[in-house]
Design an enzyme around this catalytic site. Structure first.
Site, PDB file in Angstrom:
ATOM      1  N   LEU A   6     -16.199 -11.584   4.472  1.00  0.00           N
ATOM      2  CA  LEU A   6     -15.322 -10.453   4.149  1.00  0.00           C
ATOM      3  C   LEU A   6     -14.219 -10.852   3.158  1.00  0.00           C
ATOM      4  CD1 LEU A   6     -14.198  -7.548   4.900  1.00  0.00           C
ATOM      5  CD2 LEU A   6     -12.819  -8.725   6.620  1.00  0.00           C
TER       6      LEU A   6
ATOM      7  N   HIS B  82       5.762  -2.344  15.051  1.00  0.00           N
ATOM      8  CA  HIS B  82       5.178  -3.289  14.091  1.00  0.00           C
ATOM      9  C   HIS B  82       4.393  -4.385  14.818  1.00  0.00           C
ATOM     10  CE1 HIS B  82       7.156  -1.186  10.960  1.00  0.00           C
ATOM     11  NE2 HIS B  82       8.373  -1.584  11.240  1.00  0.00           N
TER      12      HIS B  82
ATOM     13  N   ASP C  66      -0.089   3.160   8.434  1.00  0.00           N
ATOM     14  CA  ASP C  66       1.203   3.851   8.600  1.00  0.00           C
ATOM     15  C   ASP C  66       1.353   4.401  10.017  1.00  0.00           C
ATOM     16  OD1 ASP C  66       3.653   4.816   7.803  1.00  0.00           O
ATOM     17  OD2 ASP C  66       2.837   6.670   6.950  1.00  0.00           O
TER      18      ASP C  66
HETATM   19  C1  IPE Z   1       3.273   3.087   3.059  1.00  0.00           C
HETATM   20  O1  IPE Z   1       3.928   3.585   4.179  1.00  0.00           O
HETATM   21  C2  IPE Z   1       3.367   1.603   3.002  1.00  0.00           C
HETATM   22  C3  IPE Z   1       2.645   0.868   4.027  1.00  0.00           C
HETATM   23  C4  IPE Z   1       1.877   1.394   4.953  1.00  0.00           C
HETATM   24  C5  IPE Z   1       2.783  -0.552   3.977  1.00  0.00           C
HETATM   25  P1  IPE Z   1       5.439   4.110   4.103  1.00  0.00           P
HETATM   26  O2  IPE Z   1       5.803   4.502   5.477  1.00  0.00           O
HETATM   27  O3  IPE Z   1       6.288   3.110   3.425  1.00  0.00           O
HETATM   28  O4  IPE Z   1       5.288   5.390   3.155  1.00  0.00           O
HETATM   29  P2  IPE Z   1       6.215   6.671   2.973  1.00  0.00           P
HETATM   30  O5  IPE Z   1       7.615   6.174   2.771  1.00  0.00           O
HETATM   31  O6  IPE Z   1       6.102   7.480   4.229  1.00  0.00           O
HETATM   32  O7  IPE Z   1       5.643   7.384   1.811  1.00  0.00           O
HETATM   33  C1  IPE Z   2       3.901   1.278   8.646  1.00  0.00           C
HETATM   34  O1  IPE Z   2       4.602   1.941   9.637  1.00  0.00           O
HETATM   35  C2  IPE Z   2       4.379  -0.135   8.446  1.00  0.00           C
HETATM   36  C3  IPE Z   2       5.087  -0.347   7.186  1.00  0.00           C
HETATM   37  C4  IPE Z   2       5.336   0.551   6.297  1.00  0.00           C
HETATM   38  C5  IPE Z   2       5.532  -1.700   6.905  1.00  0.00           C
HETATM   39  P1  IPE Z   2       6.003   2.625   9.390  1.00  0.00           P
HETATM   40  O2  IPE Z   2       7.075   1.626   9.685  1.00  0.00           O
HETATM   41  O3  IPE Z   2       6.081   3.242   8.048  1.00  0.00           O
HETATM   42  O4  IPE Z   2       5.972   3.744  10.515  1.00  0.00           O
HETATM   43  P2  IPE Z   2       6.526   5.225  10.419  1.00  0.00           P
HETATM   44  O5  IPE Z   2       5.950   5.837   9.201  1.00  0.00           O
HETATM   45  O6  IPE Z   2       8.022   5.116  10.346  1.00  0.00           O
HETATM   46  O7  IPE Z   2       6.056   5.880  11.668  1.00  0.00           O
HETATM   47 MG    MG Z   3       5.649   5.090   7.331  1.00  0.00          MG
END
Ligand code: IPE
Ligand code: IPE
Ligand code: MG
Length: 243
Positions: free
Chosen positions: A128, A34, A17
């Site tokens: 792995l 990303h 995240d």
């Molecule tokens: C969780 O992150 C999902 C992934 C890392 C793929 P999110 O960014 O979607 O989670 P919330 O919305 O902050 O809980």
């Molecule tokens: C994690 O990063 C990637 C996915 C959930 C696909 P985020 O896109 O949730 O990044 P933040 O949480 O907005 O910083």
């Molecule tokens: Mg996120």
């Protein structure tokens, strides 16, 4: 650094995240976060292979992530495609066994094909176990296991009294994997966001303030050190307390 031989977790799972916040800090579009996140995946997987980790599960896209703007979802799908195309050969050559856990039915046909191809090509690999949680949601996974058992009971193929936690777990997407010993979440959020809810019963949770694109070899090594210092009891008492 500790001089003790490290106790390696058998299974590390990571909620990757913070890509969006990483980009925002740099005044870049979320997609750039990303893209940087994919580079972090690459480095982390290589590190896991080098360390000799048995199981690594990466949360790449949640079932709830479909709620994001269409353009962001499209960008994420595009990156997933590109990652699979560019990295699959290396992963297979390195002996990784690839698995994808998630819904499957909702992703584009070509991605579905790539997933199946990767799983097939790596099925005999002994290195792995690399699992991507993609269009994954734990509540949906648990409900689908319950549905399957209920169907079997309705059809007279299963005595409901024989349903145990082990039988239930055998109907989850992760049936081939041990439960995660360590779940890492980057970005500073302290929640599981519908990731491996059943399987995390006794996992050590590690919430890191680092954003996912800044995670890599060094952070993984540090996380493993932290894990080695945790005392796990599984509800019992440690030897010292018993003596
Ligand atoms: C969780 O992150 C999902 C992934 C890392 C793929 P999110 O960014 O979607 O989670 P919330 O919305 O902050 O809980
Ligand atoms: C994690 O990063 C990637 C996915 C959930 C696909 P985020 O896109 O949730 O990044 P933040 O949480 O907005 O910083
Ligand atoms: Mg996120």
């Amino acid at each position: 650094m500790s001089s003790e031989p490290a106790i390696l977790p058998r299974h590390v799972a990571i909620i990757m995240d913070g890509n969006g916040r990483w980009a925002k800090k740099r005044h870049l579009p979320r997609e750039a976060g990303h893209v940087a996140g994919v580079a972090a995946v690459r480095e982390t997987v290589r590190a896991a292979v080098d360390i000799g980790l048995e199981n690594l599960t990466l949360f790449a896209f949640s079932s709830e992530n479909w709620k994001r703007p269409k353009a962001e979802v499209g960008a994420l799908m595009g990156l997933f495609r590109r990652y699979f195309n560019s990295d699959m050969n290396e992963l297979v050559e390195k002996g990784c066994r690839i698995r994808i856990i998630g819904h499957r039915g909702r992703v584009a046909g070509d991605i579905h094909g790539m997933i199946e191809d990767a799983e097939k090509r790596s099925a005999g690999n002994k290195g792995l176990n690399l699992t991507f949680a993609f269009d994954y949601g734990a509540q949906e996974e648990i409900a689908s296991a319950a549905r399957e058992l209920a169907r079997a009971a309705r059809d007279g193929r299963l005595d409901p009294e024989t349903i145990t936690p082990e039988l239930f777990a055998s109907r989850l997407f992760t049936s081939a994997l041990p439960e995660p010993d360590l779940i890492i979440r980057t970005s500073g959020e302290r929640r599981l966001s519908n990731f491996l809810l059943w399987q995390s019963a006794y996992a050590e949770l590690l919430f890191l303030d680092v954003l996912w694109p800044d995670f890599g070899r060094a952070q993984l090594a540090k996380a493993l050190e932290t894990f080695a210092q945790r005392e796990r009891r599984f509800g019992a008492l440690n030897a010292e307390a018993v003596a």
